[in-house]
Design a protein around this motif. Structure first.
Motif, mmCIF file in Angstrom:
data_model
loop_
_atom_site.group_PDB
_atom_site.id
_atom_site.type_symbol
_atom_site.label_atom_id
_atom_site.label_comp_id
_atom_site.label_asym_id
_atom_site.label_seq_id
_atom_site.Cartn_x
_atom_site.Cartn_y
_atom_site.Cartn_z
ATOM 1 N N THR A 52 16.074 -10.177 -15.003
ATOM 2 C CA THR A 52 15.490 -10.098 -16.353
ATOM 3 C C THR A 52 13.974 -9.941 -16.323
ATOM 4 O O THR A 52 13.374 -9.629 -17.343
ATOM 5 C CB THR A 52 15.855 -11.348 -17.185
ATOM 6 N N VAL A 53 13.362 -10.173 -15.152
ATOM 7 C CA VAL A 53 11.912 -10.033 -15.021
ATOM 8 C C VAL A 53 11.591 -8.576 -14.693
ATOM 9 O O VAL A 53 12.120 -8.027 -13.728
ATOM 10 C CB VAL A 53 11.353 -10.961 -13.921
ATOM 11 N N PRO A 54 10.726 -7.932 -15.488
ATOM 12 C CA PRO A 54 10.364 -6.530 -15.213
ATOM 13 C C PRO A 54 9.632 -6.381 -13.870
ATOM 14 O O PRO A 54 9.081 -7.335 -13.326
ATOM 15 C CB PRO A 54 9.445 -6.158 -16.382
ATOM 16 N N ASP A 55 9.616 -5.149 -13.369
ATOM 17 C CA ASP A 55 9.020 -4.871 -12.062
ATOM 18 C C ASP A 55 7.529 -5.205 -11.974
ATOM 19 O O ASP A 55 7.080 -5.755 -10.973
ATOM 20 C CB ASP A 55 9.233 -3.397 -11.684
ATOM 21 N N GLU A 56 6.765 -4.855 -12.984
ATOM 22 C CA GLU A 56 5.312 -5.052 -12.908
ATOM 23 C C GLU A 56 4.918 -6.521 -12.775
ATOM 24 O O GLU A 56 4.070 -6.853 -11.936
ATOM 25 C CB GLU A 56 4.606 -4.393 -14.100
ATOM 26 N N PRO A 57 5.508 -7.456 -13.550
ATOM 27 C CA PRO A 57 5.184 -8.870 -13.318
ATOM 28 C C PRO A 57 5.602 -9.350 -11.926
ATOM 29 O O PRO A 57 4.924 -10.186 -11.334
ATOM 30 C CB PRO A 57 5.964 -9.611 -14.412
ATOM 31 N N LYS A 58 6.685 -8.820 -11.385
ATOM 32 C CA LYS A 58 7.097 -9.167 -10.023
ATOM 33 C C LYS A 58 6.028 -8.724 -9.031
ATOM 34 O O LYS A 58 5.655 -9.471 -8.121
ATOM 35 C CB LYS A 58 8.436 -8.509 -9.671
ATOM 36 N N CYS A 59 5.542 -7.506 -9.218
ATOM 37 C CA CYS A 59 4.494 -6.986 -8.326
ATOM 38 C C CYS A 59 3.234 -7.827 -8.420
ATOM 39 O O CYS A 59 2.632 -8.175 -7.395
ATOM 40 C CB CYS A 59 4.191 -5.526 -8.653
ATOM 41 N N ARG A 60 2.814 -8.162 -9.635
ATOM 42 C CA ARG A 60 1.597 -8.978 -9.813
ATOM 43 C C ARG A 60 1.759 -10.347 -9.143
ATOM 44 O O ARG A 60 0.820 -10.855 -8.527
ATOM 45 C CB ARG A 60 1.269 -9.132 -11.292
ATOM 46 N N ALA A 74 -4.740 -7.855 -1.499
ATOM 47 C CA ALA A 74 -3.977 -7.138 -0.481
ATOM 48 C C ALA A 74 -4.509 -5.716 -0.347
ATOM 49 O O ALA A 74 -5.055 -5.151 -1.293
ATOM 50 C CB ALA A 74 -2.504 -7.114 -0.863
ATOM 51 N N CYS A 75 -4.342 -5.133 0.820
ATOM 52 C CA CYS A 75 -4.785 -3.767 1.047
ATOM 53 C C CYS A 75 -3.887 -2.793 0.282
ATOM 54 O O CYS A 75 -2.788 -3.148 -0.155
ATOM 55 C CB CYS A 75 -4.795 -3.441 2.537
ATOM 56 N N ASP A 76 -4.347 -1.561 0.141
ATOM 57 C CA ASP A 76 -3.602 -0.545 -0.602
ATOM 58 C C ASP A 76 -2.224 -0.282 0.008
ATOM 59 O O ASP A 76 -1.249 -0.061 -0.718
ATOM 60 C CB ASP A 76 -4.393 0.766 -0.654
ATOM 61 N N ARG A 83 5.194 -2.356 -4.320
ATOM 62 C CA ARG A 83 5.680 -1.598 -5.488
ATOM 63 C C ARG A 83 6.966 -0.830 -5.143
ATOM 64 O O ARG A 83 7.913 -0.811 -5.909
ATOM 65 C CB ARG A 83 4.603 -0.638 -5.979
ATOM 66 N N LEU A 84 6.980 -0.201 -3.993
ATOM 67 C CA LEU A 84 8.151 0.551 -3.552
ATOM 68 C C LEU A 84 9.374 -0.354 -3.433
ATOM 69 O O LEU A 84 10.459 -0.033 -3.925
ATOM 70 C CB LEU A 84 7.869 1.227 -2.198
ATOM 71 N N VAL A 85 9.198 -1.493 -2.795
ATOM 72 C CA VAL A 85 10.302 -2.427 -2.573
ATOM 73 C C VAL A 85 10.828 -2.977 -3.900
ATOM 74 O O VAL A 85 12.039 -3.011 -4.127
ATOM 75 C CB VAL A 85 9.858 -3.581 -1.635
ATOM 76 N N VAL A 86 9.926 -3.374 -4.778
ATOM 77 C CA VAL A 86 10.345 -3.949 -6.062
ATOM 78 C C VAL A 86 11.034 -2.894 -6.920
ATOM 79 O O VAL A 86 12.093 -3.152 -7.508
ATOM 80 C CB VAL A 86 9.141 -4.588 -6.794
ATOM 81 N N ARG A 87 10.468 -1.707 -6.988
ATOM 82 C CA ARG A 87 11.080 -0.644 -7.804
ATOM 83 C C ARG A 87 12.442 -0.223 -7.257
ATOM 84 O O ARG A 87 13.308 0.206 -8.012
ATOM 85 C CB ARG A 87 10.146 0.547 -7.898
ATOM 86 N N ALA A 88 12.639 -0.350 -5.961
ATOM 87 C CA ALA A 88 13.923 0.001 -5.354
ATOM 88 C C ALA A 88 14.950 -1.132 -5.510
ATOM 89 O O ALA A 88 16.091 -0.988 -5.082
ATOM 90 C CB ALA A 88 13.737 0.325 -3.879
ATOM 91 N N GLY A 89 14.516 -2.247 -6.105
ATOM 92 C CA GLY A 89 15.426 -3.373 -6.297
ATOM 93 C C GLY A 89 15.717 -4.148 -5.030
ATOM 94 O O GLY A 89 16.755 -4.793 -4.901
ATOM 95 N N ARG A 90 14.804 -4.092 -4.074
ATOM 96 C CA ARG A 90 15.002 -4.753 -2.774
ATOM 97 C C ARG A 90 14.076 -5.957 -2.587
ATOM 98 O O ARG A 90 13.845 -6.400 -1.461
ATOM 99 C CB ARG A 90 14.744 -3.772 -1.631
ATOM 100 N N GLY A 91 13.549 -6.499 -3.669
ATOM 101 C CA GLY A 91 12.609 -7.613 -3.577
ATOM 102 C C GLY A 91 13.152 -8.832 -2.868
ATOM 103 O O GLY A 91 12.417 -9.544 -2.189
ATOM 104 N N GLU A 92 14.463 -9.071 -3.026
ATOM 105 C CA GLU A 92 15.051 -10.254 -2.389
ATOM 106 C C GLU A 92 15.017 -10.161 -0.869
ATOM 107 O O GLU A 92 15.158 -11.159 -0.178
ATOM 108 C CB GLU A 92 16.482 -10.484 -2.887
ATOM 109 N N ALA A 93 14.799 -8.983 -0.327
ATOM 110 C CA ALA A 93 14.747 -8.795 1.124
ATOM 111 C C ALA A 93 13.328 -8.920 1.690
ATOM 112 O O ALA A 93 13.148 -8.814 2.906
ATOM 113 C CB ALA A 93 15.333 -7.439 1.499
#
Length: 189
Positions: A52-60, A74-76, A83-93
């Motif tokens: 239920t949490v959108p990607d951008e708050p997860k990234c922040r 963090a570096c670029d 961003r890539l990992v969160v948008r791909a839905g792989r944040g739990e990894a």
């Protein structure tokens, strides 16, 4: 696909990308920091795994977790990766990706992680003498030294180098003596 396979693939790609950008050392230290923070603050992973949490708050949230103690972000390369990992839905990894990246980095650059647990802090000459012995036996000039103090050891030390562990603490020796006395006394009775 298992979470371990996913983590290894992402970590391998990140290492290749970081090497290409010349940022592998910085990414390594930031992955170590991220790994420590995810263990230190387990609620972060709860938010990352929450659909239920959108990607951008997860990234922040992850960017804040990767901020160094001196406040530098963090570096670029890391920001792009998160961003890539969160948008791909792989944040739990992410914890597994961080661990995999660090393992791959250590193998590639021959970095030997050394975990020294002592009853009292080592002085500089003791640490230097141990480092010389470890460098010679590990055949590496790069040692990642981590020292922790646990007074309950009473004396001596515990040393872990990769998968090798040596427990030369007074507390362990006392447990062995206690066990032997108990066994000897149980035979007498």
């Amino acid at each position: 696909m298992s979470i371990g396979t996913v983590a290894v693939r992402y970590a391998k790609a990140l290492l290749a990308y970081a090497v290409e950008k010349g940022m592998q050392d910085e990414v390594y230290s930031q992955m170590q920091l991220l790994s420590r923070r995810l263990v230190q603050y387990p609620d972060i992973m709860g938010r990352i795994a929450d659909p239920t949490v959108p990607d951008e708050p997860k990234c922040r949230l992850l960017f804040a977790a990767m901020m160094s103690d001196d406040g530098s972000p963090a570096c670029d390369v890391m920001e792009d990766f998160v961003r890539l990992v969160v948008r791909a839905g792989r944040g739990e990894a992410l914890p597994f990706m961080a661990s995999s990246y660090c393992d791959m980095y250590r193998r590639k650059y021959n970095v030997v992680p050394v975990e020294m647990t002592v009853a009292h802090h080592l002085n500089d000459s003791q640490r230097a003498e141990l480092e010389v012995i470890i460098r010679r036996n590990a055949k590496s000039d790069r040692i990642e030294w981590n020292e922790s103090v646990r007074p309950e050891l009473l004396g001596g030390f515990m040393l872990q180098i990769d998968d090798y562990r040596l427990d030369a603490s007074v507390a362990r020796k006392l447990r062995i003596v206690e066990k032997e006395l108990i066994e000897k006394n149980s035979r007498i009775i």
